[in-house]
Design an enzyme around this catalytic site. Sequence first.
Site, mmCIF file in Angstrom:
data_model
loop_
_atom_site.group_PDB
_atom_site.id
_atom_site.type_symbol
_atom_site.label_atom_id
_atom_site.label_comp_id
_atom_site.label_asym_id
_atom_site.label_seq_id
_atom_site.Cartn_x
_atom_site.Cartn_y
_atom_site.Cartn_z
ATOM 1 N N GLU A 45 5.655 -14.174 26.180
ATOM 2 C CA GLU A 45 4.468 -14.447 25.355
ATOM 3 C C GLU A 45 4.448 -13.502 24.156
ATOM 4 O O GLU A 45 4.858 -12.350 24.289
ATOM 5 C CB GLU A 45 3.174 -14.182 26.161
ATOM 6 N N LYS A 47 2.961 -10.664 21.881
ATOM 7 C CA LYS A 47 1.989 -9.588 22.109
ATOM 8 C C LYS A 47 1.035 -9.611 20.922
ATOM 9 O O LYS A 47 1.385 -9.218 19.816
ATOM 10 C CB LYS A 47 2.681 -8.235 22.242
ATOM 11 N N LYS A 245 8.311 -4.174 22.022
ATOM 12 C CA LYS A 245 7.669 -4.036 20.708
ATOM 13 C C LYS A 245 8.655 -4.289 19.565
ATOM 14 O O LYS A 245 9.852 -4.006 19.692
ATOM 15 C CB LYS A 245 7.096 -2.621 20.571
HETATM 16 S S1 IVH Z 1 -1.134 -8.935 29.689
HETATM 17 C C1 IVH Z 1 -1.359 -7.004 33.496
HETATM 18 N N1 IVH Z 1 -0.406 -10.388 27.657
HETATM 19 O O1 IVH Z 1 -1.572 -5.524 25.256
HETATM 20 C C2 IVH Z 1 -1.074 -7.116 32.080
HETATM 21 N N2 IVH Z 1 -1.503 -8.308 27.214
HETATM 22 O O2 IVH Z 1 -0.555 -2.952 26.160
HETATM 23 C C3 IVH Z 1 -2.289 -7.143 31.236
HETATM 24 N N3 IVH Z 1 -1.841 -7.856 24.837
HETATM 25 O O3 IVH Z 1 -4.523 -4.417 26.849
HETATM 26 C C4 IVH Z 1 -2.064 -7.480 29.826
HETATM 27 N N4 IVH Z 1 -0.923 -9.703 24.060
HETATM 28 O O4 IVH Z 1 -4.776 -6.030 24.873
HETATM 29 C C5 IVH Z 1 -0.997 -9.234 28.044
HETATM 30 N N5 IVH Z 1 0.283 -11.808 25.933
HETATM 31 C C6 IVH Z 1 -0.310 -10.669 26.343
HETATM 32 C C7 IVH Z 1 -0.841 -9.734 25.419
HETATM 33 C C8 IVH Z 1 -1.422 -8.558 25.908
HETATM 34 C C9 IVH Z 1 -1.541 -8.566 23.726
HETATM 35 C C10 IVH Z 1 -2.489 -6.514 24.817
HETATM 36 C C11 IVH Z 1 -3.706 -6.384 25.713
HETATM 37 C C12 IVH Z 1 -3.407 -5.234 26.638
HETATM 38 C C13 IVH Z 1 -2.319 -4.510 25.896
HETATM 39 C C14 IVH Z 1 -1.452 -3.738 26.848
#
Ligand code: IVH
Length: 257
Positions: A45, A47, A245
């Site tokens: 996915e 980020k 990243k």
């Molecule tokens: S999953 C258990 N999926 O990244 C995992 N987070 O560094 C929970 N974020 O606090 C997060 N895109 O704000 C997930 N496709 C995505 C994401 C994502 C952005 C952010 C989110 C999280 C942070 C963690």
Amino acid sequence: EVQHAVPMLSLDNAFADSDIEAFNRRVRERLGRDAEAEPVVYAAEPKLDGLAVSILYVAGVYERAATRGDGVTGEDVTANVRTIRSVPQRLRGAAPAVIEVRGEVFLPLAGFDRVNREAAERGEKIYVNPRNLAAGSLRQLDARVTASRPLDVFFYSIGQCEGSAPPASQTELLARLRSWGLRTCPEIARVEGVAGCLEYYRKIGARRAQLPYQIDGVVYKVDSRADQERLGFVSRAPRWAIAHKFPADEELTTLIG
Ligand code: IVH
């Protein structure tokens, strides 16, 4: 303040391909999986560069929204998140009795440019990037100001869930979210093994500048929920997911004085 019944986790970061190879190796070893015979399937996915929110629906009706905060305690942003057009007041279909849906609130680039242009015309301060503007918009004391900002949201996970068995995979979870009328990122793909992950990273990286919203990397999540449960967590991050990243943007400055 809002106490999260299920903590909102963060993700470990990786930068090099070798970090992803090491991650995949750790996953395989813990699951006892042979790389050639049975590659691990991941949901890959983007980020999203926004703010994580958790929205509680009770009997399918919008009840409360909270920011991530420190993962255990967040801030109540119910009135502000309610103004986001793609957040439904009521879930479609047969929603569980209690369900917390989690995702990222962000400001699409076109909306960011528009809000900044209008602010500049009024002689007001402009925002440095869409993430800051999205964060500022959610913290408004007057929800009418939030409503004037073209915020959007993509959902990617769930927290508390009562009255329904959680889906068997991340891919099924995303389909379930869509069936309730919640938006998910259209760029998500199911990939196999480390080769699939790295190919996805390169393809999205090549299209990054054309996407209508900002992303700062990609996230790989072991697709099977049973495998996620076997892998578990270390401190505040799951062992079954990692953020890959993009390198930080670099700009040149000429020092003229
Ligand atoms: S999953 C258990 N999926 O990244 C995992 N987070 O560094 C929970 N974020 O606090 C997060 N895109 O704000 C997930 N496709 C995505 C994401 C994502 C952005 C952010 C989110 C999280 C942070 C963690």
